[in-house]
Design a protein around this motif. Structure first.
Motif, PDB file in Angstrom:
ATOM      1  N   TYR A 152      -1.797   5.626   1.421  1.00 17.29           N
ATOM      2  CA  TYR A 152      -0.940   4.675   1.766  1.00 17.29           C
ATOM      3  C   TYR A 152      -1.502   3.178   0.902  1.00 17.29           C
ATOM      4  O   TYR A 152      -0.395   2.478   0.318  1.00 17.29           O
TER       5      TYR A 152
ATOM      6  N   GLN B 123       6.414   5.387   9.408  1.00 14.74           N
ATOM      7  CA  GLN B 123       6.696   5.543   7.817  1.00 14.74           C
ATOM      8  C   GLN B 123       7.950   4.880   7.444  1.00 14.74           C
ATOM      9  O   GLN B 123       7.573   4.200   6.242  1.00 14.74           O
TER      10      GLN B 123
ATOM     11  N   ARG C  72       5.267   0.257   6.160  1.00 18.21           N
ATOM     12  CA  ARG C  72       5.301   0.875   7.559  1.00 18.21           C
ATOM     13  C   ARG C  72       5.172   0.075   8.522  1.00 18.21           C
ATOM     14  O   ARG C  72       4.672  -1.324   8.356  1.00 18.21           O
TER      15      ARG C  72
ATOM     16  N   ARG D  68       6.897   9.788  11.338  1.00 22.53           N
ATOM     17  CA  ARG D  68       5.722  10.486  10.711  1.00 22.53           C
ATOM     18  C   ARG D  68       6.122  11.669  10.115  1.00 22.53           C
ATOM     19  O   ARG D  68       6.503  12.638  10.546  1.00 22.53           O
TER      20      ARG D  68
END
Length: 321
Positions: free
Chosen positions: A69, A102, A97, A158
């Motif tokens: 990320y 997400q 996020r 997710r």
């Protein structure tokens, strides 16, 4: 048939690729490798010297996921510094996020669709007598749709292999259920043997498709084309039926309007641009636009069940005379 087209693409969703320009770039790969060596345990699951917020831990953001990320945004900045276009990562655009979610916009709008079904089936139950024709068929349709939007919410929260599979499989179940409901509506007065045979075929077809998707690699192309074919067939049948009955049953215009609008908003799935504010992409906006359409379709269902009940009462009255 509501989620008919609504999920003709919810399982058409997006052809996801194994690698994209962003995650394939040497800059990103070196960043992830360095981050893992410095911050993660050997298995990549835990941090060596960092306490995650509880919500990230709850949603199973591992140390390796955190590295991906963080490196994703560093790579985006590096691309923009060189005046290059925003890259995708693992087949997806970069999203900011929100509390570990997400794709927050898609997740929230999936909840909105779930709520729309819940609210409209409540209205349906309030206005349509339980002895009306197809009363329980549309309840079954609602349950399948609620399940699909639940998994859509989970998947956008997710992205794991299991949540992806359930999202695609449940999305397909709505497309297939929409087709099944359309056929049952058209042949509702057919012999029981025919109706049972149709039901058996659809159940077996769904089971076979889900089993196929679960085996080995996920066949995105096959899944997408199957949804397109079934969804298009269902939409054409509903629209043709509505056109044919528009004079005798004026309320069917709601069904026709739904089919047209659902087809138009589906065009959002064709547009593939970076998300606005790194949150709102065209896929999430498509989810947003389908929620109001659910109300139109259920309004049609309410009128149709009332019409069918009235027909049955008229037939019974003739018999008594």
């Amino acid at each position: 048939m509501n989620l008919l087209i609504v999920v003709t693409i919810s399982t058409l969703f997006v052809h996801k690729s194994e690698c994209s320009l962003g995650d394939h770039s040497p800059y990103y790969q070196r960043c992830v490798e360095k981050c893992g060596l410095v911050n993660c345990t050997d298995d990549g699951l835990h941090f060596t010297d960092y306490a995650q917020p509880f919500y990230l831990e709850l949603l199973q953001w591992s140390c390796e996921d955190e590295c991906r990320y963080e490196c994703m945004w560093k790579t985006v900045d590096a691309f923009h510094d060189r005046k290059w276009r925003t890259p995708q990562f693992y087949g997806k655009w970069p999203f900011v996020r929100f509390f570990g979610i997400q794709e927050p916009a898609s997740a929230f709008f999936s909840v909105l669709n779930f709520y729309a079904h819940s609210a409209m089936i409540t209205k349906f139950r309030r206005e349509v007598p339980s002895d009306s024709p197809l009363y329980w068929l549309w309840h079954s349709y609602c349950i399948v749709s609620l399940n699909a939007w639940l998994w859509s919410t989970i998947f956008h929260t997710r992205d794991f292999p299991i949540t992806e599979l359930m999202d695609y499989a449940c999305g397909f179940s709505v497309v297939l259920m929409s087709c099944y409901c359309m056929i049952m509506r058209l042949f509702r007065n057919g012999p029981n043997f025919l109706l049972v045979s149709i039901t058996t075929f659809f159940v077996a077809f769904l089971a076979n498709h889900v089993a196929y998707l679960s085996m080995g690699g996920f066949d995105y192309g096959y899944n997408m084309m199957l949804n397109i074919y079934i969804g298009t067939f269902t939409a054409i049948c509903w629209f043709g039926w509505s056109t044919y009955n528009r004079v005798r049953q004026p309320y069917v215009k709601k069904c026709a309007i739904f089919v047209v609008l659902a087809g138009l908003v589906m065009l959002l799935e064709i547009i593939d641009t970076p998300p606005i504010l790194w949150t709102f992409d065209c896929h999430s906006l498509w989810h947003l636009s389908t929620a109001p359409l659910i109300c139109i379709f259920y309004s049609f269902l309410i009128d149709d069940c009332k019409y069918l009940r009235k027909l049955e009462q008229q037939r019974e009255d003739k018999k008594l005379k």
